[in-house]
Design a protein around this motif. Structure first.
Motif, PDB file in Angstrom:
ATOM      1  N   ALA A 108       0.835  -1.209   0.000  1.00 31.21           N
ATOM      2  CA  ALA A 108       0.000   0.000   0.000  1.00 31.21           C
ATOM      3  C   ALA A 108       0.865   1.252   0.000  1.00 31.21           C
ATOM      4  CB  ALA A 108      -0.930  -0.001   1.213  1.00 31.21           C
ATOM      5  N   ARG A 109       1.949   1.216   0.762  1.00 32.43           N
ATOM      6  CA  ARG A 109       2.841   2.370   0.854  1.00 32.43           C
ATOM      7  C   ARG A 109       3.541   2.638  -0.476  1.00 32.43           C
ATOM      8  NH1 ARG A 109       7.524   2.197   5.353  1.00 32.43           N
ATOM      9  NH2 ARG A 109       8.942   3.502   4.224  1.00 32.43           N
ATOM     10  N   ASN A 111       2.453   1.544  -3.530  1.00 27.83           N
ATOM     11  CA  ASN A 111       1.452   1.864  -4.556  1.00 27.83           C
ATOM     12  C   ASN A 111       0.979   3.308  -4.459  1.00 27.83           C
ATOM     13  OD1 ASN A 111       1.421  -0.634  -5.813  1.00 27.83           O
ATOM     14  ND2 ASN A 111      -0.178  -1.428  -4.486  1.00 27.83           N
ATOM     15  N   ARG A 112       0.919   3.850  -3.263  1.00 29.42           N
ATOM     16  CA  ARG A 112       0.511   5.236  -2.992  1.00 29.42           C
ATOM     17  C   ARG A 112      -0.771   5.616  -3.729  1.00 29.42           C
ATOM     18  NH1 ARG A 112       5.384   9.107  -3.992  1.00 29.42           N
ATOM     19  NH2 ARG A 112       3.593  10.114  -4.878  1.00 29.42           N
ATOM     20  N   ASP A 113      -1.811   4.827  -3.528  1.00 30.36           N
ATOM     21  CA  ASP A 113      -3.125   5.089  -4.130  1.00 30.36           C
ATOM     22  C   ASP A 113      -3.045   5.254  -5.646  1.00 30.36           C
ATOM     23  OD1 ASP A 113      -4.461   4.968  -1.675  1.00 30.36           O
ATOM     24  OD2 ASP A 113      -3.953   7.067  -1.245  1.00 30.36           O
ATOM     25  N   GLY A 114      -2.236   4.446  -6.300  1.00 29.12           N
ATOM     26  CA  GLY A 114      -2.144   4.476  -7.750  1.00 29.12           C
ATOM     27  C   GLY A 114      -1.092   5.416  -8.311  1.00 29.12           C
ATOM     28  N   ARG A 115      -0.480   6.234  -7.461  1.00 33.04           N
ATOM     29  CA  ARG A 115       0.560   7.153  -7.945  1.00 33.04           C
ATOM     30  C   ARG A 115       1.889   6.440  -8.138  1.00 33.04           C
ATOM     31  NH1 ARG A 115      -1.595  10.010  -3.700  1.00 33.04           N
ATOM     32  NH2 ARG A 115       0.331   9.862  -2.549  1.00 33.04           N
ATOM     33  N   ARG A 145       3.746   1.651 -10.587  1.00 33.41           N
ATOM     34  CA  ARG A 145       2.438   1.917  -9.991  1.00 33.41           C
ATOM     35  C   ARG A 145       1.825   0.699  -9.320  1.00 33.41           C
ATOM     36  NH1 ARG A 145       1.442   6.890 -11.647  1.00 33.41           N
ATOM     37  NH2 ARG A 145       2.053   7.580 -13.699  1.00 33.41           N
TER      38      ARG A 145
END
Length: 190
Positions: A108-109, A111-115, A145
């Motif tokens: 999750a860290r 991937n950063r919400d797709g960024r 990503r």
């Protein structure tokens, strides 16, 4: 697969597989206990991590720590000392359980919400290769990503899957992606 190196290092090039460099970086981000297991404090910290909850004890057993609860209590109390073989088993179990515990958080860290996260790829070292045999390889950067497959393979300790995930990622570099199968370092931070 095309562009895979068959005889890497034949002319003196040095480096490591890209997926190994990624695994090293993920290990650094996992935040393992710094004190060595041979020190009492390091052993105590690992035993506490592996035995503090019933879930942790079950994960430690699944990871290969197959001693009795009585033996674990004796090691924790300091009345008995584990053998070298058991120290290696404790370290292996600790790293396996730690990887499983931080994998979802790391994915999750990164991937950063797709960024995604920027990855810097440092090419292999060709300083020992004679001039006519050197190939032009340069520092590259790539924004990744989707980390889920890479982190899952790292957490499972599956080197083949991690290598396949790395190659699938490096293909995005274009037609020269095979030049980055071996690297000196892969850097990213989250």
């Amino acid at each position: 697969m095309p562009e895979r190196n068959i005889e890497f290092g034949k002319y003196g090039a040095r480096g490591i597989k890209g997926y190994e460099a990624v695994a090293r970086q993920l290990d650094a981000l996992a935040g393992y206990i710094a004190t060595p297991i041979t020190a009492r404090r390091g052993l105590q910290a690992r035993l506490h991590y592996l035995t503090r909850t019933p879930h942790a004890r079950a994960a430690a057993r699944a990871a290969g720590l197959t001693v009795t609860d009585r033996t674990l209590r004796a090691w924790a109390a300091g009345t008995r000392t584990p053998s070298r073989k058991n120290l290696a088993a404790i370290e292996r179990a600790y790293r396996t359980v730690r990887r499983e515990n931080v994998a979802r958080y790391l994915a999750a860290r990164l991937n950063r919400d797709g960024r995604g996260t920027r990855v810097e790829i440092h090419p292999l070292n060709q300083s020992q290769v004679s001039r006519p045999r050197q190939r032009p390889v340069e520092f590259r950067a790539l924004n990744v990503r989707r980390w889920d497959r890479i982190v899952a393979a790292w957490a499972a300790g599956d080197d083949q899957e991690l290598d396949a995930a790395w190659v699938d990622l490096v293909v995005d570099l274009g037609s020269q992606w095979g030049q980055y199968e071996y690297v000196t370092n892969v850097g990213f931070a989250a």
